[in-house]
Design an enzyme around this catalytic site. Structure first.
Site, PDB file in Angstrom:
ATOM      1  CG  ASP A 675      -1.919   1.070   1.229  1.00  0.00           C
ATOM      2  OD1 ASP A 675      -2.637   1.190   0.227  1.00  0.00           O
ATOM      3  OD2 ASP A 675      -1.967   1.834   2.207  1.00  0.00           O
ATOM      4  CE  LYS A 679      -2.022   5.097   1.284  1.00  0.00           C
ATOM      5  NZ  LYS A 679      -2.149   4.796   2.702  1.00  0.00           N
TER       6      LYS A 679
END
Ligand code: ADP
Ligand code: ASP
Ligand code: MG
Length: 811
Positions: A675, A679
């Site tokens: 994740d 990002k």
């Protein structure tokens, strides 16, 4: 005197016909009136359909016929209370029905339906209705309009003989009764004496002819809407009544399909300067629309928009057409000789191509006629054979004040362009009261909507939202939109219309806006939906100012973006998959959005509601350069490392993060650093660096084997890591340090990994699930810019998505 015309809907029901009676009797107290009526609403269509059934030998014609008889009988039974009046009326009505039945029977037996027979059949609608109204209104004198409305056959069409008709109307009404009752629409051929008619919608014309011949004070058209409206109210829900129109404006709008008045109606009264009032039988108090010669005090450049569907465009073109003499004269003469009407012409000034708009049903004949007319030029190669394009619609914006206003065409075509509507041909007369253009039929509704919105409803901006995903973020977003709706409408003049909601298996749509109170129930009750059907539905709705809001984490949903953007649908994504996918895909999506004049935004992909991507964009747009980014971007991991303690072991903190909704639905995506990698890739790209996920150096803290196998296996295995974490945690405690999972972009290089930071570091005091970003730029070098706050949670993410939506509204 006045002429009052009542259309089909005004004689269609008991309620409307009684309202008609009141209106007429009221008016007759003041002056003489001639009342023109149409057939009972829908009867003209029924008469025609039944004749087709009889022609095909289908027994159903009798059923349809009986239903028509029944409808008229029931109407009479309810509205005519006097017994002897009723009996007399039944006699004359039934005599008419007897004749009609015989004609149908003839058609049925012989299997032949000539135009003559068709004209005879269709005349019964008005003959029946006018008899009923004449009985209902006591003292009304009935006239047979076929005795004074006279036609002749010209170019295969019944055409009014104005002179003769004028004289006959004057003679007939030389002595004007207080109330005269006349059937509209029907006429008689002056040579053959056969029954004819003035064309569909022709009752308006009957009324105008009588008004002009008798020099009426006014012609009133009574119908089922409050007046002439800015657009067809059946298509444009926000259309509103126009107070005043000039004859020219009304003529232009009617010619282009505004059904409220039959086009030939305007001319006879315009010549005599008799005003037309359009009024609502169902709401007689409403002021209606007045159509007259000169309009004072109205500065609106555009009065209305109208359209005709089912049009075709024929292009006459050739390399040396410039040298061919009289091309236009020959085109129009050839078409006119065949009775084909042309309603739009557009010619390039180079003269080597002329486009002609005709009705679709005429196109084959028109192409044949033109190919024949120019056969020598085509054989010589001076011209190409005719090219026809069907499936088109022609739209006109109309207003006499256009000639005084600059930039109308710019606004028109700019608005269409931004909505992804391409214009196939256009024409503007030098009188500048009408700009007409042709689009594909599929774009008709959307064109009318965007134009109506931009020319008439600038008071409100409308965004039409498709929300995909109704989990925690989607659910919150819908709730926030519902709560803010009124406020945004009032304060920002913005209407946020949710026109579609999709869960993973179902979808609901309503182009006028869904009810946000009961959408979950509606979703449950709806048809199953897949990604493909969702996309099809959105594209088919072809709605203007539409925004697809992706609140899922689905790869399949992200794969829809490209085609949605290509169709001018903006994308707001909470889903990170697209922005962190292969660089080429990311770049293509951004480019497509720019080309199409829509947006692709994904602010909540990093830091939930925190303004990180927007800030990076602002810095770069103002000429700054991003040199370095250091950030804690995982609310989940930060929560975990803040919650871990002597009493709460590592595995328990992961469980807590999931329970509180901080983690991704599958927490392995957080723990594997995936994740954060996504990002960081997104931030780096937005900062101007070409980065792929594989480029990011990963220093992870959960061994790879924990990510193999099922989610269940993972939860079972996770506590095995607790002891090792506890040991490391104790050491850190002694050193007064804390763990932070840091993402770094430095000189174009990217990495993620666990760092132990001391009290002097800005990341040390980062609480709970908060995120922090330090931006070192050319301008913010010595003291980096710092953005910090909640970095996860459904409410803040939904709010971030909401803010992204609002950013479109402000464009
Ligand atoms: P009538 O039976 O009274 O002759 P029509 O059906 O012929 O009525 O015409 C009225 C209808 O025209 C309205 O109900 C409306 O749906 C349609 N219409 C289309 N364009 C317009 C417009 N610009 N203004 C008002 N009505 C319109
Ligand atoms: N009844 C005819 C029609 O439906 C004429 C009219 O209503 O004006 O076309
Ligand atoms: Mg009509």
């Amino acid at each position: 005197m006045k002429v009052l015309k009542f259309g089909g809907t005004s004689v269609g029901s008991v309620k409307s016909i009684l309202s008609l009676k009141r209106i007429v009797e009221n008016e007759a107290k003041k002056q003489s009136v001639v009342v023109v009526v149409s057939a009972l609403g829908g009867i003209t269509d029924k008469l025609l359909q039944t004749s087709q059934l009889a022609l095909k030998g289908d027994e159903q014609w009798k059923v349809e016929f009986d239903a028509m008889v029944d409808r008229h009988h029931k109407m009479i039974d309810t509205i005519i209370t006097d017994t002897s009046d009723r009996e007399n009326l039944f006699k004359s009505i039934d005599a008419l029905f007897e004749q009609l039945k015989s004609i149908y029977f003839g058609v049925y037996l012989i299997h032949d339906l000539s135009e003559k027979t068709q004209d005879a059949i269709v005349s019964y609608g008005e003959r029946l209705s006018s008899k009923i109204v004449a009985t209902l209104i006591r003292g009304a004198k009935w006239f047979d309009s076929r005795n004074f409305i006279k036609t002749e056959r010209i170019n295969g069409k019944h055409t009014l003989d104005s002179e003769l008709t004028n004289k006959l109307v004057k003679d007939t009404f030389a002595e004007l009764p207080r109330i005269s009752l006349v059937p509209g629409f029907i006429s008689r051929d002056k040579n053959t004496e056969r029954t004819t008619n003035l064309g569909r919608g022709g009752s308006d014309y009957t009324a105008a002819i009588i008004a002009a011949a008798l020099n009426a004070e006014v012609l009133e058209i009574w119908t089922d809407v409050d007046g002439f409206m800015t657009a067809d109210p059946r298509v444009i829900k926000s259309a509103y009544t126009i107070n005043e129109l000039s004859y020219i404006e009304a003529m232009e709008l009617c010619n282009f399909g505004a059904k409220v008045i039959y086009p030939p109606t305007i001319y006879p009264v315009c010549v005599k300067n008799i005003p037309i009032k359009v009024k609502n039988t169902f709401n007689p108090e409403a002021p209606g629309t007045i159509i007259k010669n000169k309009i004072d005090g109205d500065s609106k450049p555009i009065k209305g928009i109208s359209s005709i569907n089912g049009t075709a465009l024929i292009t006459v073109t050739g390399l040396s057409m410039v040298g061919v003499i009289g091309v236009n004269r020959r085109i129009f003469t050839a078409l006119a000789n065949e009775g084909i009407s042309v309603f739009m012409v557009s010619q390039a000034s180079s003269e080597n191509s002329t486009s002609i708009g005709v009705r679709e049903q005429d196109v084959e004949e028109a192409v044949r006629v033109l190919n024949e007319e120019f056969k020598n030029e085509i054989a010589d190669g001076a011209m190409f054979p005719m090219h026809a394009e069907c499936g088109l619609a022609t739209i006109a914006i109309v207003g006499e004040n256009m000639k005084h206003a600059a930039g109308i065409a710019g606004k028109l075509f700019g608005t269409l362009g931004r909505s992804g509507i391409s214009v196939i041909a256009c024409a503007q007369g030098a009188s500048e009261t009408n700009i007409s253009f042709v689009v594909k039929s599929d774009f008709l509704r959307k064109s009318l909507n965007v134009l109506h919105d931009s020319f008439f409803l600038s008071e409100y901006k409308v965004l039409n939202l498709f929300i995909c995903g109704v989990g925690t973020v989607g659910g919150k977003l819908i709730e926030q939109i519902k709560n803010q709706y009124e406020e945004l409408k009032e304060r920002n003049k913005l209407k946020l219309n949710v026109v579609g909601i999709a869960s993973s298996h179902n979808a609901i749509f309503d182009r006028d806006g869904l009810d946000l109170d009961n959408y979950r129930e509606a979703l449950k009750a709806s048809e199953p939906s897949t990604n493909e059907t969702l996309k099809e539905k959105i594209l088919n709705m072809n709605i203007f100012n539409s925004v697809f809001v992706d609140c899922t984490a689905s790869k399949d949903v992200a794969s829809l973006y490209q085609s949605l953007l290509e169709h001018n649908v903006s994308i707001i994504a909470a889903n990170k998959i697209a922005a962190s996918s292969e660089y080429e895909n990311y770049e293509r999506l951004k480019k497509t959005a720019i080309q199409r004049g829509v947006v692709f935004r994904f602010e909540t992909n990093v830091g939930a509601g925190l303004p990180i991507i927007g800030t990076i964009n602002d810095l770069r747009n103002s000429g700054d350069k991003i040199l370095k980014i250091e950030a804690v971007l995982s609310g989940t991991l930060n929560f975990i490392f803040n919650a871990i303690s002597g009493v709460v072991p590592f595995s328990e903190t992961v469980r807590l993060a999931k329970e509180k909704g901080y983690s991704e639905p599958d927490p392995r995506i957080d723990l594997s650093g995936m994740d954060v990698v996504r990002k960081l890739v997104i931030l780096s790209r937005e900062a101007g660096y070409r980065v792929e996920q594989d480029d990011v150096e990963k220093n992870l803290f959960v061994p790879d084997e924990y990510f193999q196998g099922s989610l269940d296996d993972f939860w079972k295995k996770l506590p095995e890591l607790d002891a090792e974490f506890e040991a490391k945690r104790k050491t850190l405690d002694i050193e007064h340090k804390r763990w932070r999972f840091v993402a770094t972009l430095d000189g174009g290089k990217t990495s993620v990994g666990l760092q132990a930071v001391g009290p002097e570091h800005p990341f040390y005091n980062l609480e709970g699930s908060n995120n922090i970003v330090l931006l070192t730029t050319e301008r913010y070098k010595e003291y980096p810019m710092m953005i910090q706050g909640y970095g996860a949670g459904a409410s803040v993410t939904a709010a971030g998505v909401f803010a992204n939506i609002m950013s479109i509204a402000n464009i």
